[in-house]
Motif scaffolding. Sequence first.
Motif, PDB file in Angstrom:
ATOM      1  N   GLY A  80     -38.444  -5.732 -19.002  1.00 14.24           N
ATOM      2  CA  GLY A  80     -37.484  -6.833 -18.936  1.00 14.24           C
ATOM      3  C   GLY A  80     -37.110  -7.343 -20.320  1.00 14.24           C
ATOM      4  N   TYR A  81     -38.109  -7.441 -21.173  1.00 17.18           N
ATOM      5  CA  TYR A  81     -37.876  -7.902 -22.546  1.00 17.18           C
ATOM      6  C   TYR A  81     -36.977  -6.921 -23.296  1.00 17.18           C
ATOM      7  CZ  TYR A  81     -38.953  -9.425 -27.314  1.00 17.18           C
ATOM      8  OH  TYR A  81     -38.859  -9.869 -28.606  1.00 17.18           O
ATOM      9  N   ALA A  82     -37.270  -5.634 -23.171  1.00 19.66           N
ATOM     10  CA  ALA A  82     -36.469  -4.612 -23.852  1.00 19.66           C
ATOM     11  C   ALA A  82     -35.041  -4.600 -23.307  1.00 19.66           C
ATOM     12  CB  ALA A  82     -37.120  -3.239 -23.688  1.00 19.66           C
ATOM     13  N   ALA A  83     -34.891  -4.734 -21.995  1.00 22.66           N
ATOM     14  CA  ALA A  83     -33.553  -4.740 -21.395  1.00 22.66           C
ATOM     15  C   ALA A  83     -32.759  -5.960 -21.852  1.00 22.66           C
ATOM     16  CB  ALA A  83     -33.665  -4.715 -19.871  1.00 22.66           C
ATOM     17  N   ALA A  84     -33.405  -7.112 -21.920  1.00 20.79           N
ATOM     18  CA  ALA A  84     -32.724  -8.335 -22.366  1.00 20.79           C
ATOM     19  C   ALA A  84     -32.251  -8.195 -23.810  1.00 20.79           C
ATOM     20  CB  ALA A  84     -33.656  -9.531 -22.226  1.00 20.79           C
ATOM     21  N   HIS A  85     -33.066  -7.604 -24.646  1.00 20.63           N
ATOM     22  CA  HIS A  85     -32.672  -7.421 -26.042  1.00 20.63           C
ATOM     23  C   HIS A  85     -31.590  -6.354 -26.199  1.00 20.63           C
ATOM     24  CE1 HIS A  85     -35.145 -10.066 -28.568  1.00 20.63           C
ATOM     25  NE2 HIS A  85     -35.827 -10.168 -27.446  1.00 20.63           N
ATOM     26  N   TYR A  86     -31.592  -5.366 -25.314  1.00 20.56           N
ATOM     27  CA  TYR A  86     -30.517  -4.377 -25.317  1.00 20.56           C
ATOM     28  C   TYR A  86     -29.189  -5.064 -25.006  1.00 20.56           C
ATOM     29  CZ  TYR A  86     -27.497  -0.599 -23.814  1.00 20.56           C
ATOM     30  OH  TYR A  86     -26.424   0.242 -23.663  1.00 20.56           O
ATOM     31  N   VAL A  87     -29.194  -5.897 -23.975  1.00 16.67           N
ATOM     32  CA  VAL A  87     -27.977  -6.626 -23.592  1.00 16.67           C
ATOM     33  C   VAL A  87     -27.557  -7.559 -24.724  1.00 16.67           C
ATOM     34  CG1 VAL A  87     -27.047  -8.339 -21.975  1.00 16.67           C
ATOM     35  CG2 VAL A  87     -28.398  -6.422 -21.118  1.00 16.67           C
ATOM     36  N   LEU A  88     -28.514  -8.215 -25.368  1.00 13.36           N
ATOM     37  CA  LEU A  88     -28.202  -9.106 -26.488  1.00 13.36           C
ATOM     38  C   LEU A  88     -27.516  -8.343 -27.623  1.00 13.36           C
ATOM     39  CD1 LEU A  88     -28.483 -11.862 -27.978  1.00 13.36           C
ATOM     40  CD2 LEU A  88     -30.675 -11.008 -28.822  1.00 13.36           C
TER      41      LEU A  88
END
Length: 143
Positions: A80-88
């Motif tokens: 979830g953390y990696a996906a959120a930073h990808y979107v960011l």
Amino acid sequence: MALLKDLSETSKIMLKWLLIFIFAAWLLGSGVLIIIQKADIILQYILGVLLGGVFSALKLVLMERSLSKSADMQSVRSSGYAAAHYVLRYLLTVGVLVLAMIMRNTFNFFGVIIGILLLQFSAYLATYEIKKKDRQKQAEKML
């Protein structure tokens, strides 16, 4: 400079190639603009490549930090953390492109796109350079 100390060797090599490509894009693009008699937009082009290139370097640092942090997390939180930073990072890229379109009298949009895409080329050459170093180390061990 402390920011660069914390980076991995791979990221440092990528930043080196990114700087080389930014300089090459400046020279090549400026030369082409002079040849096609569009010298009036050279400064905008250079500023566009600089904006895209600096943004690419920032994205590289953000990517490394988020991957490093997510590697230390539990599996469920990590994805979830990696996906959120990808979107960011994706939204930041869109933001930079929108900024370039709004400030088109300052930044050449094509130059910004080139600057952003230079990160991919630097990644390819960094991978090649690292593999080449590894092969040399293995060859030295065999001797």
